[in-house]
Design a protein around this motif. Sequence first.
Motif, PDB file in Angstrom:
ATOM      1  N   ARG A 114     -24.870  80.323 -37.255  1.00 21.01           N
ATOM      2  CA  ARG A 114     -24.079  81.526 -37.013  1.00 21.01           C
ATOM      3  C   ARG A 114     -24.246  82.521 -38.167  1.00 21.01           C
ATOM      4  O   ARG A 114     -24.361  83.735 -37.950  1.00 21.01           O
ATOM      5  CB  ARG A 114     -22.598  81.165 -36.846  1.00 21.01           C
ATOM      6  CG  ARG A 114     -22.309  80.298 -35.640  1.00 21.01           C
ATOM      7  CD  ARG A 114     -20.816  80.034 -35.469  1.00 21.01           C
ATOM      8  NE  ARG A 114     -20.571  78.983 -34.505  1.00 21.01           N
ATOM      9  CZ  ARG A 114     -20.621  79.132 -33.186  1.00 21.01           C
ATOM     10  NH1 ARG A 114     -20.930  80.317 -32.669  1.00 21.01           N
ATOM     11  NH2 ARG A 114     -20.385  78.112 -32.381  1.00 21.01           N
ATOM     12  N   ALA A 115     -24.281  82.011 -39.396  1.00 23.36           N
ATOM     13  CA  ALA A 115     -24.452  82.888 -40.549  1.00 23.36           C
ATOM     14  C   ALA A 115     -25.817  83.570 -40.512  1.00 23.36           C
ATOM     15  O   ALA A 115     -25.947  84.756 -40.841  1.00 23.36           O
ATOM     16  CB  ALA A 115     -24.288  82.091 -41.838  1.00 23.36           C
TER      17      ALA A 115
ATOM     18  N   ILE B 291     -25.827  86.430 -38.019  1.00 20.84           N
ATOM     19  CA  ILE B 291     -25.148  87.606 -38.571  1.00 20.84           C
ATOM     20  C   ILE B 291     -26.066  88.339 -39.542  1.00 20.84           C
ATOM     21  O   ILE B 291     -26.160  89.575 -39.531  1.00 20.84           O
ATOM     22  CB  ILE B 291     -23.827  87.198 -39.261  1.00 20.84           C
ATOM     23  CG1 ILE B 291     -22.842  86.651 -38.232  1.00 20.84           C
ATOM     24  CG2 ILE B 291     -23.215  88.383 -40.012  1.00 20.84           C
ATOM     25  CD1 ILE B 291     -21.634  85.970 -38.845  1.00 20.84           C
ATOM     26  N   ARG B 292     -26.780  87.588 -40.395  1.00 18.23           N
ATOM     27  CA  ARG B 292     -27.705  88.204 -41.345  1.00 18.23           C
ATOM     28  C   ARG B 292     -28.808  88.969 -40.617  1.00 18.23           C
ATOM     29  O   ARG B 292     -29.163  90.088 -41.011  1.00 18.23           O
ATOM     30  CB  ARG B 292     -28.333  87.143 -42.250  1.00 18.23           C
ATOM     31  CG  ARG B 292     -27.432  86.637 -43.347  1.00 18.23           C
ATOM     32  CD  ARG B 292     -28.227  85.910 -44.423  1.00 18.23           C
ATOM     33  NE  ARG B 292     -28.978  84.783 -43.901  1.00 18.23           N
ATOM     34  CZ  ARG B 292     -28.492  83.557 -43.786  1.00 18.23           C
ATOM     35  NH1 ARG B 292     -27.234  83.313 -44.155  1.00 18.23           N
ATOM     36  NH2 ARG B 292     -29.230  82.576 -43.316  1.00 18.23           N
TER      37      ARG B 292
ATOM     38  N   THR C 101     -27.399  92.153 -39.191  1.00 21.95           N
ATOM     39  CA  THR C 101     -27.057  93.082 -40.274  1.00 21.95           C
ATOM     40  C   THR C 101     -28.308  93.746 -40.833  1.00 21.95           C
ATOM     41  O   THR C 101     -28.326  94.971 -41.070  1.00 21.95           O
ATOM     42  CB  THR C 101     -26.306  92.340 -41.392  1.00 21.95           C
ATOM     43  OG1 THR C 101     -25.095  91.786 -40.854  1.00 21.95           O
ATOM     44  CG2 THR C 101     -25.950  93.282 -42.530  1.00 21.95           C
TER      45      THR C 101
ATOM     46  N   VAL D 130     -16.518  82.242 -33.823  1.00 25.59           N
ATOM     47  CA  VAL D 130     -17.072  83.004 -34.944  1.00 25.59           C
ATOM     48  C   VAL D 130     -16.757  82.266 -36.248  1.00 25.59           C
ATOM     49  O   VAL D 130     -15.811  81.474 -36.307  1.00 25.59           O
ATOM     50  CB  VAL D 130     -16.490  84.431 -35.000  1.00 25.59           C
ATOM     51  CG1 VAL D 130     -16.847  85.213 -33.749  1.00 25.59           C
ATOM     52  CG2 VAL D 130     -14.973  84.404 -35.172  1.00 25.59           C
TER      53      VAL D 130
ATOM     54  N   ASP E 182     -14.436  82.673 -41.902  1.00 23.30           N
ATOM     55  CA  ASP E 182     -14.387  83.584 -43.043  1.00 23.30           C
ATOM     56  C   ASP E 182     -14.804  85.000 -42.677  1.00 23.30           C
ATOM     57  O   ASP E 182     -14.581  85.932 -43.460  1.00 23.30           O
ATOM     58  CB  ASP E 182     -15.280  83.061 -44.167  1.00 23.30           C
ATOM     59  CG  ASP E 182     -14.768  81.745 -44.731  1.00 23.30           C
ATOM     60  OD1 ASP E 182     -13.546  81.526 -44.690  1.00 23.30           O
ATOM     61  OD2 ASP E 182     -15.585  80.928 -45.193  1.00 23.30           O
ATOM     62  N   GLN E 183     -15.419  85.178 -41.521  1.00 23.61           N
ATOM     63  CA  GLN E 183     -15.800  86.528 -41.101  1.00 23.61           C
ATOM     64  C   GLN E 183     -14.605  87.332 -40.616  1.00 23.61           C
ATOM     65  O   GLN E 183     -14.589  88.560 -40.724  1.00 23.61           O
ATOM     66  CB  GLN E 183     -16.864  86.457 -39.999  1.00 23.61           C
ATOM     67  CG  GLN E 183     -17.493  87.816 -39.678  1.00 23.61           C
ATOM     68  CD  GLN E 183     -18.474  87.757 -38.531  1.00 23.61           C
ATOM     69  OE1 GLN E 183     -18.427  86.864 -37.683  1.00 23.61           O
ATOM     70  NE2 GLN E 183     -19.377  88.724 -38.489  1.00 23.61           N
TER      71      GLN E 183
ATOM     72  N   ASN F   8     -10.111  87.131 -44.056  1.00 24.24           N
ATOM     73  CA  ASN F   8     -10.538  87.401 -45.426  1.00 24.24           C
ATOM     74  C   ASN F   8      -9.681  88.533 -45.998  1.00 24.24           C
ATOM     75  O   ASN F   8      -8.766  89.035 -45.332  1.00 24.24           O
ATOM     76  CB  ASN F   8     -12.029  87.756 -45.476  1.00 24.24           C
ATOM     77  CG  ASN F   8     -12.383  88.869 -44.497  1.00 24.24           C
ATOM     78  OD1 ASN F   8     -11.833  89.960 -44.564  1.00 24.24           O
ATOM     79  ND2 ASN F   8     -13.310  88.593 -43.583  1.00 24.24           N
TER      80      ASN F   8
ATOM     81  N   ALA G 101     -14.767  95.384 -34.504  1.00 24.49           N
ATOM     82  CA  ALA G 101     -16.074  94.907 -34.945  1.00 24.49           C
ATOM     83  C   ALA G 101     -17.150  95.490 -34.054  1.00 24.49           C
ATOM     84  O   ALA G 101     -16.883  95.892 -32.911  1.00 24.49           O
ATOM     85  CB  ALA G 101     -16.147  93.388 -34.896  1.00 24.49           C
TER      86      ALA G 101
ATOM     87  N   THR H  30     -20.380  92.071 -36.333  1.00 21.07           N
ATOM     88  CA  THR H  30     -20.655  92.641 -37.654  1.00 21.07           C
ATOM     89  C   THR H  30     -19.629  93.734 -37.928  1.00 21.07           C
ATOM     90  O   THR H  30     -18.964  94.223 -37.019  1.00 21.07           O
ATOM     91  CB  THR H  30     -22.071  93.242 -37.745  1.00 21.07           C
ATOM     92  OG1 THR H  30     -22.256  94.214 -36.703  1.00 21.07           O
ATOM     93  CG2 THR H  30     -23.147  92.159 -37.621  1.00 21.07           C
TER      94      THR H  30
ATOM     95  N   VAL I  89     -16.667  93.725 -39.307  1.00 21.81           N
ATOM     96  CA  VAL I  89     -15.303  93.394 -38.878  1.00 21.81           C
ATOM     97  C   VAL I  89     -14.310  94.099 -39.798  1.00 21.81           C
ATOM     98  O   VAL I  89     -14.442  94.069 -41.018  1.00 21.81           O
ATOM     99  CB  VAL I  89     -15.075  91.874 -38.916  1.00 21.81           C
ATOM    100  CG1 VAL I  89     -13.651  91.535 -38.485  1.00 21.81           C
ATOM    101  CG2 VAL I  89     -16.091  91.155 -38.025  1.00 21.81           C
TER     102      VAL I  89
END
Length: 240
Positions: free
Chosen positions: A76-77, A80-81, A84, A182, A185-186, A189, A205, A220, A222
């Motif tokens: 998942r990370a 997202i990268r 982005t 999801v 931590d996204q 926070n 988001a 992305t 968020v």
Amino acid sequence: MSTYEDGPVYEPFGPEYVRPANPDCPDCDCCTAALCAKGRASVSECSGHVGDEELLERVTGCPCSAESTRGTLSWRAAMIRAVTFATEKPLRPELESLLTRISEDEPYADAAALLPKLTVRRYVTWRPGREPVVTDFGRAYINARWGVPRRVSSLVVQSVDPEARTAQAVVTAFSVDQLVTVPMDQVLNTRTGLTADAFGDTLHAEVNADARDAGEVVLTKVSNPAMAVTARPGSPDGAR
């Protein structure tokens, strides 16, 4: 005074306690169940939770936590990268051209020397027959660059699993019925102001609302509109 040589000596401490071995993970042949539970909930994967060199070699690439395994936290990370980078810092045109040519099975021999720059980002991997193939991350990059434009959506966190480090949310631009998983931590926070004990605010988001299923929804940027600061008239940030 008696000594050990005088005869049997009975220790008052009872039998020696031996910690029972952790059960093996039922889903792989390299880790214990406890290690895989940690690995699934960490972008460091299973290998990031061992210190022994021999054990590290054994568990590296464990499929239960690997970035290449769909649904893991590290997967998942990486999604997202990829999105982005596509939306904020895209590749050079010649690299984008190579990526799209591979994705469409078009000839690429004239640009093959650039392949390492795509494989190091894990946008491309190799088939057993040594042919390059676009990964989930490469596909996410392509879709973010040239697919249906991403939309700003409202979303509401419905539940949180602190052990798995994930959250379930309703992403309205995608579906009001299907929950989207999801990384916790996204959405929880300091920027959103939400915690595992206090969530439920409506967040905003950017999202790929045309995702084929909930597993491919990538959030992305968020933010929490309630956290926006409105400058007071006359303040340094106010209207002039």
